[in-house]
Motif scaffolding. Structure first.
Motif, PDB file in Angstrom:
ATOM      1  N   ALA A   2      -0.648  -0.131  -5.950  1.00 63.60           N
ATOM      2  CA  ALA A   2       0.443  -0.528  -5.058  1.00 63.60           C
ATOM      3  C   ALA A   2       1.736   0.166  -5.465  1.00 63.60           C
ATOM      4  N   ASP A  33      -2.174  -6.011   2.857  1.00 64.31           N
ATOM      5  CA  ASP A  33      -1.404  -4.768   2.767  1.00 64.31           C
ATOM      6  C   ASP A  33      -0.316  -4.807   1.703  1.00 64.31           C
ATOM      7  N   GLY A  47      -8.676  -4.096   0.155  1.00 67.53           N
ATOM      8  CA  GLY A  47      -8.061  -3.611   1.380  1.00 67.53           C
ATOM      9  C   GLY A  47      -7.889  -4.670   2.458  1.00 67.53           C
ATOM     10  N   LYS A  50       0.839  -1.196   0.000  1.00 67.84           N
ATOM     11  CA  LYS A  50       0.000   0.000   0.000  1.00 67.84           C
ATOM     12  C   LYS A  50       0.881   1.256   0.000  1.00 67.84           C
TER      13      LYS A  50
END
Length: 372
Positions: free
Chosen positions: A231, A213, A210, A147
């Protein structure tokens, strides 16, 4: 050489180590073009060259990944079929190496394109008897993507990351890198960082939603998370290896198949050399062909940007980069996924080097690991 009965026992042990349900479960998660009733040892046919015997059928496993461009091209471009001649080529698609190696140990595959960690696991579990690495295929093409708000290893504490399968090459790479950063990632998913092995397509969906991560992934999945899901790259695995070169994909064959049908292995390697030469000399055409095949195999083609990025992250090579294999084993041992073992006997590059010489190419090194 390992017999069918002992191979089956090795497959059960291998499945237990990597958390698989067994060979049957592994095969149910793969896509196959193999005709029914081919689990038995293929019958031999007289070879038209070399004076030995060629198999009536060669059963080959590989992934629908850009890091497996060599077999994708070898099949679709016709290089394998041309080289194999009358030997029937049957193919089976897998998501990750541990399931594929379970199939090879169980006698359901004769050869496979696979990452070094899964090949090492099969070698260890079969006490060095089940397989030989006979060529490389790809270097590069793996990244840890996360993320946007994650800026360092410290930010990963308490987070969940994905890999293609427990014990596969990217899974080992992630767990070892986390260990180097002082973070625990236990095999049961606990620790400072939770590692959740899963199918690559699921990883993309889970990241978009979501629920995870980040992930350590091979191409094209790293590129897809970057371009489709926002990403960012936290670690490019090339940066962790000397000269940026490490083995991502190798060609392994069953030791029994190699002993019985060396001419068929020679033909497969000839097809690979031709495929890699075409990939290198015609990169735009190769990208298009691979993308067309990914659509056929997975139901979805990559965007032009994604296929270009994915190809740019890796290099096709016949060299298995044997000198890096001990390091790969050391990483797996350090993370508790494998026990230490003597790697002598894992390579047999004699056919590859003979065929490279015929094509005017230099020999590649086995790092002294061919003989026990």
């Amino acid at each position: 050489m390992i017999r069918i009965k002992s191979a089956a026992r090795a497959a059960v042990a291998f499945g237990a180590v990597i958390g698989l349900a067994g060979a049957a479960a592994a095969c149910s998660s793969s896509k196959s073009t193999k005709s029914a009733g081919t689990d038995a040892e293929p019958a031999a046919a007289t070879s038209s060259a070399g004076g030995g015997t060629a198999a009536s059928e060669l059963r080959l496993g590989y992934f629908a990944n850009v890091t497996h461009a060599t077999p994708v091209v070898g099949v679709a471009h016709g290089d394998f079929a041309k080289a194999l001649g009358t030997t029937k080529l049957s193919t089976q698609i897998y998501n990750a190496g541990p399931a594929e190696m379970t199939a090879l140990l169980g006698g359901q595959l004769d050869a496979a394109y696979v990452g070094p960690s899964a090949a090492l696991s099969a070698f260890v579990q079969s006490h060095g008897e089940a397989l030989k690495i006979v060529a490389g295929a790809t270097t590069g093409g793996a990244e840890l993507v996360v993320k946007p708000g994650i800026g360092s290893a410290a930010d990963l504490k308490g987070k969940t990351l994905a890999t293609p399968q427990k014990g596969n090459t990217q899974d080992v790479a992630l767990r070892f890198w986390l260990k180097q950063q002082g973070l625990t990632a236990n095999a049961d998913g606990t620790g400072d960082v939770s590692v959740d092995p899963q199918d690559n397509a699921t990883t993309l969906d889970q990241f978009k939603a979501g629920h995870i991560d980040g992930a350590w992934l091979p191409e094209p999945w790293a590129s897809r998370l970057v371009l489709e899901a926002g990403a960012k790259v936290l670690v490019d695995e090339k940066d962790l290896w000397p000269n940026g070169r490490f083995s991502t994909t190798t060609l392994v064959v069953s030791s029994d198949f190699l002993k019985k049908h060396p001419d068929s292995v020679r033909a497969l390697i000839d097809g690979q050399i031709a495929a890699n030469q075409w990939i290198t000399s015609s990169p735009a055409d190769a990208q298009q062909l691979v993308n067309d095949q990914l659509k056929k195999l997975t139901g979805k083609a990559l965007t032009a940007e994604a296929i270009k990025r994915a190809f740019g992250e890796q290099t096709a090579t016949d060299d298995p980069l044997a000198a890096t294999l001990q390091t790969s084993l050391d990483h797996a041992v350090a993370t508790g996924l494998l026990k230490n073992t003597d790697l002598h006997g894992i390579f047999d590059l004699s056919i590859l080097n003979a065929e490279l010489a015929k094509n005017g190419q230099p020999a590649v090194s086995d790092a002294g690991l061919s003989k026990k």
